[in-house]
Design a protein around this motif. Structure first.
Motif, PDB file in Angstrom:
ATOM      1  N   ASP A   1       0.836  -1.212   0.000  1.00  0.00           N
ATOM      2  CA  ASP A   1       0.000   0.000   0.000  1.00  0.00           C
ATOM      3  C   ASP A   1       0.866   1.256   0.000  1.00  0.00           C
ATOM      4  O   ASP A   1       0.604   2.206  -0.745  1.00  0.00           O
ATOM      5  N   ARG A   2       1.891   1.275   0.833  1.00  0.00           N
ATOM      6  CA  ARG A   2       2.775   2.446   0.885  1.00  0.00           C
ATOM      7  C   ARG A   2       3.533   2.605  -0.432  1.00  0.00           C
ATOM      8  O   ARG A   2       3.648   3.716  -0.965  1.00  0.00           O
ATOM      9  N   PHE A   3       4.030   1.483  -0.947  1.00  0.00           N
ATOM     10  CA  PHE A   3       4.748   1.533  -2.220  1.00  0.00           C
ATOM     11  C   PHE A   3       3.839   2.059  -3.330  1.00  0.00           C
ATOM     12  O   PHE A   3       4.249   2.900  -4.141  1.00  0.00           O
ATOM     13  N   ASN A   4       2.601   1.609  -3.362  1.00  0.00           N
ATOM     14  CA  ASN A   4       1.672   2.029  -4.413  1.00  0.00           C
ATOM     15  C   ASN A   4       1.417   3.528  -4.357  1.00  0.00           C
ATOM     16  O   ASN A   4       1.388   4.203  -5.398  1.00  0.00           O
ATOM     17  N   SER A   5       1.223   4.064  -3.163  1.00  0.00           N
ATOM     18  CA  SER A   5       0.945   5.500  -3.044  1.00  0.00           C
ATOM     19  C   SER A   5       2.146   6.316  -3.498  1.00  0.00           C
ATOM     20  O   SER A   5       2.000   7.364  -4.146  1.00  0.00           O
ATOM     21  N   GLN A   6       3.353   5.839  -3.183  1.00  0.00           N
ATOM     22  CA  GLN A   6       4.554   6.549  -3.614  1.00  0.00           C
ATOM     23  C   GLN A   6       4.762   6.408  -5.121  1.00  0.00           C
ATOM     24  O   GLN A   6       5.166   7.375  -5.793  1.00  0.00           O
ATOM     25  N   ALA A   7       4.462   5.224  -5.659  1.00  0.00           N
ATOM     26  CA  ALA A   7       4.627   5.010  -7.099  1.00  0.00           C
ATOM     27  C   ALA A   7       3.725   5.936  -7.898  1.00  0.00           C
ATOM     28  O   ALA A   7       4.124   6.467  -8.947  1.00  0.00           O
ATOM     29  N   LEU A   8       2.510   6.144  -7.426  1.00  0.00           N
ATOM     30  CA  LEU A   8       1.587   7.032  -8.129  1.00  0.00           C
ATOM     31  C   LEU A   8       2.104   8.467  -8.153  1.00  0.00           C
ATOM     32  O   LEU A   8       1.844   9.206  -9.106  1.00  0.00           O
ATOM     33  N   ARG A   9       2.835   8.846  -7.127  1.00  0.00           N
ATOM     34  CA  ARG A   9       3.424  10.198  -7.083  1.00  0.00           C
ATOM     35  C   ARG A   9       4.768  10.250  -7.812  1.00  0.00           C
ATOM     36  O   ARG A   9       5.295  11.329  -8.069  1.00  0.00           O
TER      37      ARG A   9
END
Length: 590
Positions: free
Chosen positions: A471-479
């Protein structure tokens, strides 16, 4: 724990490797060995005896012949080429003629600043200077004395391009295409490649990054078409096209054949012959029996590392370690290193290797390059947490695996990807969307599940932690930003990535089931520790004195790269250069 942006800070690896304790033979033992060797059948006498037919050994022999010296190459294996023949054959040599002709903006000052920043205090400055000073001349001699030609690997960044003198577009070169028919019957004795090129194609190392993207990228599709066209053209000409390590080894062998240098296959080194404190030959096994090959001027050890010697790996390297995770030539069991050590040679960098994350698939491990860097994947440890920039240079990733393992187990680690990733990218030699071999799952190298919780259970990591990490990785990847481990901050990080993914070509979220996990262990291309040498490739004792008549190059010697890795080809470039230096020093023409 993040990987340091400055490689010279990584001194947690046994910084005292150059001071590894050695046990010299006593004078009585040396006398006994000399007497015994003198009683052996004399198999031949040459000015120079070279041990090993890899890049270091064959370049040394080619150079010796060019200086008018008689020479023989002794090879343990039934094939020639060693680990070099198995490799992608990137060659890192700053300021060579191929780079300068291609317009690469390199200078001696840039190269010196960069190498110093990468290596730090681990390697004496005079050895660094020797490598940089003689590398270009070595390459020119190889091209003059063999059919080898080379290509710039444009865009393959130096591994730390942000350091002083680093080049984001890279300094690495690779061999051009060569017709294997030129070898005649000797082609059957060329050590086979680590991975076969797809049938009907001619593929260079620089093509692989695009082939991984062929299903989703126009340039990738064009490169695949070009590789097929090269293969078709070669077939129409009746050629057996060789590239990468196959081309390098074949080209050097052809050079030796033209120079009249014999290469004795199936001739392992047993010991070094010493007279009056000078190394004057090699004791070998040939045709089933022992024999002595005398050297009038010197012996050059280019016999490779000790990656397939379990006892040496256990003695010198961090745990867990073994011989099953390396892709080095299977004959590399440290024979030359041990022979030199018995004479009192100092050893250096024995704790280290040319590391890279590997997937232990059945048969042989897969050295993982693009797969861990492409967007839509991340590495987690046994706690289900990220611990490293997945796109960092491969040696750094494994150094970090070992650094954190005692406090937060990371061996094995797990590469986690989703089906969106699998629908887009080549993985090893498995095309997008196609299933992986059942043997991968049976061996535990691969796992698949329809939820992250089920995947976590399959690989034995905490489900809540894995979900939180993704979840954390996904939010950072989107940014497009990775504040935790800075993936994508270096130009190097973007080499094996998907340029269509924005805003960061190596970051994309995982969202489409099923999810996949791949077991990651500390693989290597070979060990990088061995006999300690000076700027003239002469082997040294612990007190810094020279063992007369004994030289070393390649993975049988402690690497000029220290604990780091300047760019693609940092193994082969110095191996060839110090083989050249050794032969020139023996000839008195350095």
């Amino acid at each position: 724990m993040t990987t340091s942006a400055h490689p010279s800070r990584r001194h947690v690896l046994a910084a005292g490797a150059a001071g590894t304790a050695t046990t010299a033979l006593g004078l009585t033992a040396v006398s006994q060995q000399t007497a015994q060797a003198a009683d052996l059948p004399l198999l031949g006498t040459y000015d120079v005896v070279v041990v090993g037919s890899g890049a270091a050994g064959m370049t040394a022999a080619l150079t010796a012949a060019a200086q008018g010296l008689s020479c023989v190459v002794l090879e343990k294996a039934p094939t020639f080429g060693g680990s070099a023949a198995r490799s992608g054959a990137g060659i890192w040599i700053p300021n060579n003629s191929v780079l300068l002709a291609a317009g690469v903006p390199d200078t001696p000052a840039k190269a010196a600043a960069y190498l110093s920043a990468v290596v730090g205090p681990d390697v004496p400055e005079d050895r660094q200077r020797a490598f940089l000073a003689h590398g270009p001349a070595m390459l020119s001699l190889v091209m003059a004395r063999s059919p080898l030609r080379f290509r710039w690997m444009e865009g393959y960044s130096d591994y730390y391009p942000e350091l002083p003198g680093g080049l984001p577009n890279g300094r690495s070169i690779e061999p051009d295409q060569l017709d294997g028919n030129l070898l005649g019957a000797e082609l059957a004795r060329l050590n086979p490649p680590y991975m076969d090129v797809p049938a009907g194609m001619v593929v260079f190392s620089a093509d692989y990054k695009w082939l991984a993207l062929a299903a989703v990228n126009a340039k990738g599709a064009a490169v695949a078409t070009q590789c097929l066209a090269r293969g078709t053209a070669a077939a129409l000409r009746g050629e057996k096209p060789l590239t990468m390590g196959q081309s390098l080894a074949a080209g050097l062998r052809l050079g030796l054949r033209s120079a009249g240098v014999p290469v004795w296959l199936g001739t392992p080194l047993s010991d070094l012959h010493v007279e009056d404190g000078t190394v004057t030959g090699a004791v070998v096994t040939r045709d089933g029996g022992p024999g002595l090959v005398r050297a009038r001027r010197g012996v050059i050890v280019g016999s490779g590392g000790f990656e397939h010697n379990a006892a040496m790996r256990a003695q010198y390297q961090r745990q867990p370690i073994g011989t099953d995770w390396t892709v080095g030539a299977k004959e590399n069991t440290g024979d030359g290193i041990r022979a030199g050590h018995r004479l009192g040679a100092a050893l250096g960098l024995m704790d280290d290797a040319w590391w890279g994350p590997a997937i232990p698939v059945p048969g042989q491990p897969y050295f993982c390059l693009a797969e861990r860097t492409l967007p839509g994947g991340l590495l987690v440890n046994a706690a289900g947490a990220r611990f490293v920039n997945e796109a960092a240079p491969y040696s750094d990733v494994v150094h970090t695996m070992y650094d954190v393992h005692d406090t937060s187990p990371a061996i094995p680690s797990w590469l986690i990807v989703d089906q969106h990733y699998r629908n887009r990218y080549l993985f090893k030699d498995v095309l997008p969307t196609l299933p992986f071999p059942a043997a991968w799952y049976d061996s535990g190298a691969a796992h698949k599940a329809w939820t992250l919780d089920a995947l976590a259970a399959s690989i034995g990591v905490p489900a809540t932690a894995l979900r939180t990490t993704v979840d954390r990785f996904n939010s950072q990847a989107l940014r497009g930003k990775d504040p935790d481990f800075h993936r994508g901050d270096s130009a190097y990080d973007h080499y094996y990535t998907d340029p269509s993914v924005l805003p960061n070509s190596c970051l994309a979220p995982l969202w489409l089931p099923p999810y996949h996990a791949f077991r990651i262990v500390p693989g290597d291309l070979g060990t990088k520790g061995g006999l300690l040498t000076d700027a003239r490739a002469r082997v040294l004792r612990e007190d810094g004195s020279v063992i007369r008549g004994l030289y070393a190059a390649g993975n049988a010697s402690a690497a000029v790269m220290g604990h780091s890795y300047a760019g693609a080809g940092s193994t082969i470039g110095p191996a060839m250069t110090f083989g050249y230096i050794a032969a020139k020093d023996i000839a008195g023409t350095l």
